[in-house]
Design a protein around this motif. Structure first.
Motif, PDB file in Angstrom:
ATOM      1  N   ASP A 158     -11.039  65.205  92.799  1.00  0.00           N
ATOM      2  CA  ASP A 158     -12.405  64.842  93.190  1.00  0.00           C
ATOM      3  C   ASP A 158     -13.432  65.728  92.494  1.00  0.00           C
ATOM      4  O   ASP A 158     -14.465  65.249  92.011  1.00  0.00           O
ATOM      5  N   SER A 159     -13.143  67.024  92.433  1.00  0.00           N
ATOM      6  CA  SER A 159     -14.051  67.957  91.761  1.00  0.00           C
ATOM      7  C   SER A 159     -14.113  67.680  90.266  1.00  0.00           C
ATOM      8  O   SER A 159     -15.192  67.695  89.652  1.00  0.00           O
ATOM      9  N   LEU A 160     -12.946  67.405  89.681  1.00  0.00           N
ATOM     10  CA  LEU A 160     -12.876  67.119  88.250  1.00  0.00           C
ATOM     11  C   LEU A 160     -13.600  65.825  87.905  1.00  0.00           C
ATOM     12  O   LEU A 160     -14.306  65.738  86.901  1.00  0.00           O
ATOM     13  N   LEU A 161     -13.426  64.803  88.749  1.00  0.00           N
ATOM     14  CA  LEU A 161     -14.084  63.518  88.506  1.00  0.00           C
ATOM     15  C   LEU A 161     -15.603  63.666  88.533  1.00  0.00           C
ATOM     16  O   LEU A 161     -16.310  63.125  87.676  1.00  0.00           O
ATOM     17  N   GLU A 162     -16.101  64.421  89.495  1.00  0.00           N
ATOM     18  CA  GLU A 162     -17.547  64.647  89.583  1.00  0.00           C
ATOM     19  C   GLU A 162     -18.063  65.354  88.336  1.00  0.00           C
ATOM     20  O   GLU A 162     -19.111  64.990  87.789  1.00  0.00           O
ATOM     21  N   SER A 163     -17.318  66.355  87.862  1.00  0.00           N
ATOM     22  CA  SER A 163     -17.736  67.100  86.674  1.00  0.00           C
ATOM     23  C   SER A 163     -17.700  66.224  85.430  1.00  0.00           C
ATOM     24  O   SER A 163     -18.646  66.226  84.621  1.00  0.00           O
ATOM     25  N   LEU A 164     -16.620  65.443  85.268  1.00  0.00           N
ATOM     26  CA  LEU A 164     -16.504  64.587  84.084  1.00  0.00           C
ATOM     27  C   LEU A 164     -17.545  63.478  84.082  1.00  0.00           C
ATOM     28  O   LEU A 164     -18.076  63.120  83.033  1.00  0.00           O
ATOM     29  N   LEU A 165     -17.835  62.941  85.246  1.00  0.00           N
ATOM     30  CA  LEU A 165     -18.885  61.920  85.327  1.00  0.00           C
ATOM     31  C   LEU A 165     -20.227  62.492  84.893  1.00  0.00           C
ATOM     32  O   LEU A 165     -20.968  61.877  84.121  1.00  0.00           O
ATOM     33  N   HIS A 166     -20.531  63.668  85.383  1.00  0.00           N
ATOM     34  CA  HIS A 166     -21.815  64.297  85.039  1.00  0.00           C
ATOM     35  C   HIS A 166     -21.922  64.553  83.542  1.00  0.00           C
ATOM     36  O   HIS A 166     -22.930  64.215  82.907  1.00  0.00           O
ATOM     37  N   VAL A 167     -20.860  65.121  82.951  1.00  0.00           N
ATOM     38  CA  VAL A 167     -20.889  65.471  81.533  1.00  0.00           C
ATOM     39  C   VAL A 167     -20.944  64.226  80.659  1.00  0.00           C
ATOM     40  O   VAL A 167     -21.753  64.112  79.731  1.00  0.00           O
ATOM     41  N   ASN A 168     -20.077  63.262  80.940  1.00  0.00           N
ATOM     42  CA  ASN A 168     -19.990  62.083  80.080  1.00  0.00           C
ATOM     43  C   ASN A 168     -21.207  61.188  80.199  1.00  0.00           C
ATOM     44  O   ASN A 168     -21.708  60.664  79.199  1.00  0.00           O
ATOM     45  N   LEU A 169     -21.705  60.993  81.414  1.00  0.00           N
ATOM     46  CA  LEU A 169     -22.890  60.160  81.575  1.00  0.00           C
ATOM     47  C   LEU A 169     -24.116  60.818  80.956  1.00  0.00           C
ATOM     48  O   LEU A 169     -24.983  60.145  80.379  1.00  0.00           O
ATOM     49  N   HIS A 170     -24.181  62.134  81.047  1.00  0.00           N
ATOM     50  CA  HIS A 170     -25.298  62.855  80.437  1.00  0.00           C
ATOM     51  C   HIS A 170     -25.300  62.695  78.922  1.00  0.00           C
ATOM     52  O   HIS A 170     -26.352  62.639  78.292  1.00  0.00           O
ATOM     53  N   GLY A 216      -8.383  64.233  79.072  1.00  0.00           N
ATOM     54  CA  GLY A 216      -8.068  63.448  80.242  1.00  0.00           C
ATOM     55  C   GLY A 216      -7.383  64.288  81.302  1.00  0.00           C
ATOM     56  O   GLY A 216      -7.179  65.488  81.145  1.00  0.00           O
ATOM     57  N   ALA A 217      -6.998  63.643  82.381  1.00  0.00           N
ATOM     58  CA  ALA A 217      -6.343  64.352  83.474  1.00  0.00           C
ATOM     59  C   ALA A 217      -5.474  63.379  84.245  1.00  0.00           C
ATOM     60  O   ALA A 217      -5.768  62.189  84.333  1.00  0.00           O
ATOM     61  N   VAL A 218      -4.389  63.896  84.800  1.00  0.00           N
ATOM     62  CA  VAL A 218      -3.480  63.120  85.641  1.00  0.00           C
ATOM     63  C   VAL A 218      -3.463  63.762  87.021  1.00  0.00           C
ATOM     64  O   VAL A 218      -3.341  64.981  87.146  1.00  0.00           O
ATOM     65  N   ALA A 219      -3.586  62.929  88.061  1.00  0.00           N
ATOM     66  CA  ALA A 219      -3.628  63.458  89.417  1.00  0.00           C
ATOM     67  C   ALA A 219      -2.868  62.545  90.362  1.00  0.00           C
ATOM     68  O   ALA A 219      -2.764  61.335  90.142  1.00  0.00           O
ATOM     69  N   ARG A 220      -2.322  63.133  91.415  1.00  0.00           N
ATOM     70  CA  ARG A 220      -1.742  62.367  92.511  1.00  0.00           C
ATOM     71  C   ARG A 220      -2.760  62.381  93.633  1.00  0.00           C
ATOM     72  O   ARG A 220      -3.027  63.429  94.222  1.00  0.00           O
ATOM     73  N   THR A 221      -3.311  61.225  93.935  1.00  0.00           N
ATOM     74  CA  THR A 221      -4.471  61.179  94.831  1.00  0.00           C
ATOM     75  C   THR A 221      -4.099  61.186  96.297  1.00  0.00           C
ATOM     76  O   THR A 221      -4.934  61.486  97.144  1.00  0.00           O
ATOM     77  N   ALA A 222      -2.865  60.825  96.644  1.00  0.00           N
ATOM     78  CA  ALA A 222      -2.441  60.842  98.047  1.00  0.00           C
ATOM     79  C   ALA A 222      -0.928  60.852  98.074  1.00  0.00           C
ATOM     80  O   ALA A 222      -0.280  61.427  97.208  1.00  0.00           O
ATOM     81  N   GLY A 223      -0.347  60.120  99.027  1.00  0.00           N
ATOM     82  CA  GLY A 223       1.093  59.998  99.064  1.00  0.00           C
ATOM     83  C   GLY A 223       1.573  58.934  98.106  1.00  0.00           C
ATOM     84  O   GLY A 223       2.752  58.657  98.011  1.00  0.00           O
ATOM     85  N   ALA A 224       0.624  58.330  97.369  1.00  0.00           N
ATOM     86  CA  ALA A 224       0.962  57.241  96.459  1.00  0.00           C
ATOM     87  C   ALA A 224       1.303  57.791  95.094  1.00  0.00           C
ATOM     88  O   ALA A 224       1.435  58.983  94.875  1.00  0.00           O
ATOM     89  N   ALA A 225       1.412  56.890  94.142  1.00  0.00           N
ATOM     90  CA  ALA A 225       1.760  57.280  92.778  1.00  0.00           C
ATOM     91  C   ALA A 225       0.589  57.963  92.090  1.00  0.00           C
ATOM     92  O   ALA A 225      -0.548  57.865  92.540  1.00  0.00           O
ATOM     93  N   PRO A 226       0.840  58.659  90.965  1.00  0.00           N
ATOM     94  CA  PRO A 226      -0.243  59.319  90.241  1.00  0.00           C
ATOM     95  C   PRO A 226      -1.179  58.326  89.567  1.00  0.00           C
ATOM     96  O   PRO A 226      -0.847  57.160  89.363  1.00  0.00           O
ATOM     97  N   GLY A 227      -2.341  58.816  89.218  1.00  0.00           N
ATOM     98  CA  GLY A 227      -3.299  58.025  88.461  1.00  0.00           C
ATOM     99  C   GLY A 227      -3.829  58.830  87.305  1.00  0.00           C
ATOM    100  O   GLY A 227      -3.635  60.053  87.236  1.00  0.00           O
ATOM    101  N   ARG A 228      -4.534  58.187  86.384  1.00  0.00           N
ATOM    102  CA  ARG A 228      -5.040  58.872  85.191  1.00  0.00           C
ATOM    103  C   ARG A 228      -6.551  58.728  85.088  1.00  0.00           C
ATOM    104  O   ARG A 228      -7.115  57.689  85.446  1.00  0.00           O
ATOM    105  N   LEU A 229      -7.161  59.760  84.573  1.00  0.00           N
ATOM    106  CA  LEU A 229      -8.584  59.767  84.292  1.00  0.00           C
ATOM    107  C   LEU A 229      -8.750  59.921  82.798  1.00  0.00           C
ATOM    108  O   LEU A 229      -8.329  60.916  82.235  1.00  0.00           O
ATOM    109  N   LEU A 230      -9.314  58.918  82.113  1.00  0.00           N
ATOM    110  CA  LEU A 230      -9.324  58.899  80.663  1.00  0.00           C
ATOM    111  C   LEU A 230     -10.759  58.858  80.135  1.00  0.00           C
ATOM    112  O   LEU A 230     -11.391  57.790  80.142  1.00  0.00           O
TER     113      LEU A 230
END
Length: 233
Positions: A158-170, A216-230
């Protein structure tokens, strides 16, 4: 005159005892980088006898070429006077790290004549500092990763997503988010057991990590499978 001689002899004995019982190495090097004096602490720390060390280049006892260069003729006056740590090779081959504090020496004409230094064994201190740094890194790693798969956990994601959104959108860049779900994962757990399900999660995480894009980054968001942020341009 006799009284003065007696006082000088007494002072010399006190000074010799003080030097011989120092916990630090007392080192004197001439202007050519040759060892001209050592107290007994040198043998205690390195195993080399002072008698066999005298008149030898001090650089011979060092491990790192960059540190050896300080003790070459013509470079001695440029040596750092404090906060210089030297890796000394002991007689048995081990490395002894020593903190060196130096005073430059000059003759009566002001010509540089050599160095007088103290060397303190800081091997154990540096080892403990390295263990502490490693421990802090391990603790930090535990706080941001999922212990099962080794990828980022939801909190760090969540912290990484917020940071990447800010940087990339800027910067006017786009950002891709891919969520991966494993069909029939509950069936795998119920049929083959949770250890097999854990192996499936690790296998999916490793596959995503193996193809992770730069930035990019790979994260496991809950008890589910991992997801990717690209991040994409």
């Amino acid at each position: 005159l006799e009284a003065t001689r007696g006082q000088l002899a007494e002072n010399e004995l006190k000074l010799r005892n003080l030097v011989n019982n120092m916990q630090e190495v007392l080192l004197e090097v001439d202007h050519n980088g040759l060892v001209s004096f050592l107290n007994p602490a040198w043998e205690a720390f390195t195993g080399y006898a002072a008698e066999t060390t005298l008149q030898r280049p001090f650089a011979e006892f060092l491990v790192q070429p960059r540190q050896m260069a300080y003790f070459e003729a013509g470079w001695l006056e440029q040596i750092p006077l404090t906060e210089l740590q030297l890796e000394v090779r002991a007689q048995d081959g081990r490395s002894v790290w020593m903190q060196m504090r130096t005073s430059l020496q000059h003759d009566e004409n002001g010509v540089f004549s050599g160095l007088i230094s103290t060397l303190e064994d800081v091997t154990e201190t540096l080892h403990l500092q390295e263990l502490q740094r490693q421990h802090e890194q391990d603790l930090y790693h535990l706080t941001i990763t999922d212990p099962l798969t080794g990828v980022y956990n939801r909190r760090h994601f969540d912290s990484l997503l917020e940071s990447l959104l800010h940087v990339n959108l800027h910067r006017g860049h786009s950002l891709a988010l891919m969520v991966v779900d494993i069909d029939g994962f509950k069936f795998i757990n119920d049929t083959y057991g949770h250890p097999v399900g854990d192996e499936v999660l690790r296998a999916v995480s490793n596959a995503l990590l193996a193809n992770e894009h730069r930035g990019g980054a790979v994260a496991r968001t809950a008890g589910a499978a991992p997801g990717r942020l690209l991040p994409t341009v």
